[in-house]
Design a protein around this motif. Structure first.
Motif, mmCIF file in Angstrom:
data_model
loop_
_atom_site.group_PDB
_atom_site.id
_atom_site.type_symbol
_atom_site.label_atom_id
_atom_site.label_comp_id
_atom_site.label_asym_id
_atom_site.label_seq_id
_atom_site.Cartn_x
_atom_site.Cartn_y
_atom_site.Cartn_z
ATOM 1 N N TYR A 113 38.170 9.210 -8.054
ATOM 2 C CA TYR A 113 38.328 8.815 -9.451
ATOM 3 C C TYR A 113 39.691 8.144 -9.544
ATOM 4 O O TYR A 113 40.646 8.628 -8.931
ATOM 5 N N PRO A 114 39.795 7.038 -10.273
ATOM 6 C CA PRO A 114 41.075 6.320 -10.271
ATOM 7 C C PRO A 114 42.227 7.178 -10.793
ATOM 8 O O PRO A 114 42.113 7.780 -11.865
ATOM 9 N N ILE A 115 43.303 7.253 -10.026
ATOM 10 C CA ILE A 115 44.503 7.931 -10.507
ATOM 11 C C ILE A 115 45.717 7.412 -9.750
ATOM 12 O O ILE A 115 45.699 7.266 -8.533
ATOM 13 N N THR A 116 46.761 7.133 -10.505
ATOM 14 C CA THR A 116 48.046 6.760 -9.926
ATOM 15 C C THR A 116 48.732 8.026 -9.424
ATOM 16 O O THR A 116 48.683 9.038 -10.129
ATOM 17 N N LYS B 185 29.425 5.396 2.646
ATOM 18 C CA LYS B 185 29.225 5.380 1.195
ATOM 19 C C LYS B 185 30.550 5.596 0.479
ATOM 20 O O LYS B 185 31.300 6.522 0.788
ATOM 21 N N PHE B 186 30.792 4.749 -0.522
ATOM 22 C CA PHE B 186 31.941 4.905 -1.413
ATOM 23 C C PHE B 186 31.418 5.129 -2.822
ATOM 24 O O PHE B 186 30.626 4.326 -3.322
ATOM 25 N N LEU B 187 31.837 6.189 -3.452
ATOM 26 C CA LEU B 187 31.411 6.454 -4.831
ATOM 27 C C LEU B 187 32.621 6.612 -5.725
ATOM 28 O O LEU B 187 33.532 7.371 -5.403
ATOM 29 N N GLN B 188 32.628 5.886 -6.834
ATOM 30 C CA GLN B 188 33.613 6.183 -7.877
ATOM 31 C C GLN B 188 32.885 7.026 -8.914
ATOM 32 O O GLN B 188 31.969 6.543 -9.582
ATOM 33 N N MET B 189 33.287 8.272 -9.019
ATOM 34 C CA MET B 189 32.558 9.218 -9.867
ATOM 35 C C MET B 189 33.088 9.207 -11.298
ATOM 36 O O MET B 189 34.074 8.561 -11.607
ATOM 37 N N GLU B 190 32.421 9.977 -12.160
ATOM 38 C CA GLU B 190 32.769 9.979 -13.590
ATOM 39 C C GLU B 190 34.044 10.774 -13.882
ATOM 40 O O GLU B 190 34.651 10.595 -14.942
ATOM 41 N N ASP B 191 34.441 11.641 -12.989
ATOM 42 C CA ASP B 191 35.704 12.362 -13.175
ATOM 43 C C ASP B 191 36.121 13.002 -11.852
ATOM 44 O O ASP B 191 35.410 12.897 -10.850
ATOM 45 N N GLU B 192 37.284 13.623 -11.862
ATOM 46 C CA GLU B 192 37.842 14.219 -10.640
ATOM 47 C C GLU B 192 36.964 15.346 -10.108
ATOM 48 O O GLU B 192 36.804 15.517 -8.895
#
Lengths: 377, 272
Positions: free
Chosen positions: A29-32, A51-58
């Motif tokens: 999940y995107p985070i700085t 496989k790369f997944l960007q999920m809905e939350d951490e």
């Protein structure tokens, strides 16, 4: 043949280290300041069918890697402070269900949103005590870009060997600085495969301790069918509240790490043979510490450095031995005294432990460390 | 010949934990009949759940079973299915698990449209913890934490799923036992994320607080409120007041996520 060399950022090196270790599934999940890991792996993983997944939350990212690992995938997630807090329940799930996975956490200021772009070392206690309940903890704290690459590979190996989540925690300085890195050749660094069952499916139990403290783990979809739960469980994976089984299983889970400390704990000893003062440091802070020790030596002070590479399990044995030899321990860290608590525990009052604690988003500089070294009488 | 449920049940794991009169067992039998109809391979089938009474179901089923943390079934299942697309992945759980603590994972699973089936047993209550109100408890009803009546409006799970992008949405009830397996069969056969909501009963923690005198009364209510979608077409808005539509409520063909990700892999390989 000359080796492949690159000029990389710590986070980029982490992503490439994961690929070397055989990582084929990432969820994040995107985070700085850890997002570069996601960016590199979103480009690299599909090239080899990963496989790369960007999920809905951490939380979802942590859940997805645990689910994928149960099918035999080698899995990674990356995050930073607030994300680490969110993932904690499922890190505990990985510990009790004994699912290999690597959690890469870049330490930034906290608590809460804190200082997202500032460096910190204030997640080291969270790595051990963040999730509730007794559980094993392995946490690696690299100090350079090359070491970040190497330690991510080692994290995958430890995770498979001990069948437990492993954390790699660079501070933001290490994660974002750029350095030369030399890539190992394929096969040059050993990659530990998962121990899978040798018994036929009808005899398989996912927590069968007759195979030792680390039972083999079958993959979903490989012909073995079994049950996985976050409840206290028996050898066959089903829940139990039987006191003797729960006690034995809890102790075994922790023993997987505690009985293998010498295999897991790594450290660097710098100018310690004759040292009167030891600076204990980790991560980017150790770079300032090394400089300070060198300057102290030039000024005739017998200073040395013990650099922690494996924060958990803590190098108790080594610190206890040092405490019997030196006049004082100096601990610079970018928090308000976390490692220092462990040092005081190990020093058992034999020598003073002098801390330099910064949480202002600025690195600890060598002058501060040198001044503290001089305070040791 | 009587249907052989034992073939799909793990030996030695019964009796189940559910109370007398609970409909979860009816749903489990429906799921078993569906798996038998489709001749699913046990070793190639993962049944994934969260936490709660309904989420104990996987432990009884003789497949690859994953009892995860509260609300996280959809996120774990996403990892299982993406890492091993050849597996059949079936999610089961309750209304609180799926739409409160797991609500975010639920809507995003619907949006992604990964080829999995989610069976939600909606008994309007948190049963395992003793009957606290859930996002599906009707307004005004009593729960252990709404002693003066529930002030919250409830979710319509099927509408939530459709709105979030699920490509197959069906609803049945524990009373209409013979329909459950047929809905689940169709859901599993559908390519994409399918949701089957089963209206269920909890006599122990919901019924007794809301003046249902017996399990039979609760079951009769399910019978009375359910209106098949076809029958509803011929009814007036007035006649549909207080009724709940059952059957296949929504179906559409949309790109399935794993197939779309396969294209990502192709593009990445071409870009090397």
């Amino acid at each position: 043949m000359s080796k492949k060399v690159a000029f990389l950022q710590g986070n980029e090196a982490a992503a490439h280290g994961a690929l070397y270790a055989g990582c084929n599934f990432f969820a994040g999940y995107p985070i700085t300041p850890s997002t570069e890991v996601s960016e590199v792996l979103s480009a690299e993983l599909p090239k080899t069918g990963g496989k790369f997944l960007q999920m809905e939350d951490e939380i979802a990212a942590m859940a997805a890697i645990l689910g994928a690992s149960l099918t035999g995938a080698k899995v990674l997630t990356s995050t930073s402070g607030p994300g680490l807090s969110l993932k904690q329940e499922l890190i505990g799930y990985g510990c009790i269900a004994e699912i290999p996975c690597v959690v890469y956490n870049v330490m930034r200021g906290g608590p809460s949103t804190g200082m997202p772009t500032g460096p910190s070392q204030s997640d080291v206690m969270c790595a051990k005590w963040g999730t509730h309940g007794d559980h094993p903890a392995i946490c690696l704290v690299p100090a350079s870009v090359q070491e970040t690459y190497d330690e991510v590979i080692r994290a995958f190996n430890l995770s498979e060997k001990y069948r437990t989540p492993v954390m790699v925690m660079p501070d933001e300085i290490v994660a974002h600085m750029r350095e030369r890195i030399v890539f190992p050749e394929p096969g040059e660094v050993a990659v530990t495969p998962r121990k899978t069952p040798t018994v036929p499916p009808e005899q398989y139990k996912p927590y069968d301790t007759s195979f030792g403290d680390v039972p083999p783990l079958a993959a979903f979809g490989s012909g073995y069918k079994f049950h996985v739960t976050g409840l206290n469980k028996m050898a066959d994976g089903f829940p139990t509240t039987k006191a003797d089984i729960v006690q034995a299983e809890e102790e075994r889970q922790v023993r997987k790490v505690d009985a293998n400390i010498d295999d897991i704990v790594t450290f660097e000893e710098y100018l310690l043979d004759d040292a009167d003062v030891v600076v204990v440091a980790y991560g980017s802070t150790s770079r300032s510490a090394r400089y300070a020790v060198n300057v102290a030596r030039e000024q005739g002070i017998k200073a040395g450095m013990f650099r922690i590479k494996t924060f958990w399990p803590f190098p108790d044995k080594q610190i206890k031995a040092l405490a019997g030899k030196v006049k004082g321990i100096v601990i610079p860290e970018m928090n308000l005294g976390m490692c220092s608590l462990e040092l005081e525990r190990c020093a058992q009052g034999k020598v003073p432990v002098l801390g330099i604690f910064r949480v202002d988003g600025e690195p600890i500089n060598p002058d501060q460390i040198l001044a503290k070294i001089k305070e040791v009488k | 010949m009587a249907f052989d449920y034992d073939k799909w049940l793990r030996p030695g794991k019964l009796p189940h934990i559910w109370c007398p009169g609970c409909g979860h067992g009816i749903v489990m039998k429906g799921l078993i009949r569906a798996m038998e109809t489709l001749q699913l391979k046990k070793e190639e089938t993962a049944v994934v759940s969260g936490i709660g009474c309904a989420s104990r179901l996987p432990g009884y089923i003789d497949c690859c079973t994953l009892h995860t943390a509260h609300g996280r079934a959809a996120a774990f299942a996403t990892g299982v299915k993406m890492a091993k697309p050849e597996m059949n992945v079936i999610l089961v759980g309750g209304d609180g698990d799926g739409t409160a603590i797991g609500g975010n994972h639920f809507i995003h699973a619907c949006r992604r449209n990964i080829d999995m089936t989610y069976i939600i047993m909606n008994n309007y209550i948190y049963g395992m913890t003793g009957g606290q109100f859930s996002p599906c408890t009707p307004t005004g009803h009593k729960a252990s934490t709404t002693p003066y009546g529930n002030p919250d409006p409830g979710f319509d799970i099927a509408k939530l799923a459709i709105g979030a992008g699920a490509t197959f949405v069906a609803r049945g009830t524990a009373f209409h036992a013979n329909q459950i397996d047929k809905l689940i069969v169709e859901a599993i056969q559908h390519k994409g994320f399918s949701v089957v909501e089963i209206l269920d009963d909890c006599p122990t923690t919901y019924g007794r607080r809301n003046k249902y005198k017996s399990v039979i009364e609760m079951m009769n209510r399910l019978k009375e409120v359910a209106v098949p979608v076809k029958a509803a077409e011929k009814m007036t808005a007035e006649q549909l007041q207080g009724k709940v539509l059952t059957g296949v409520l929504y179906k559409e063909v949309k790109p399935e996520y794993i197939e779309e990700y396969a294209k990502v892999i192709e593009r990445a390989k071409a870009a090397k």
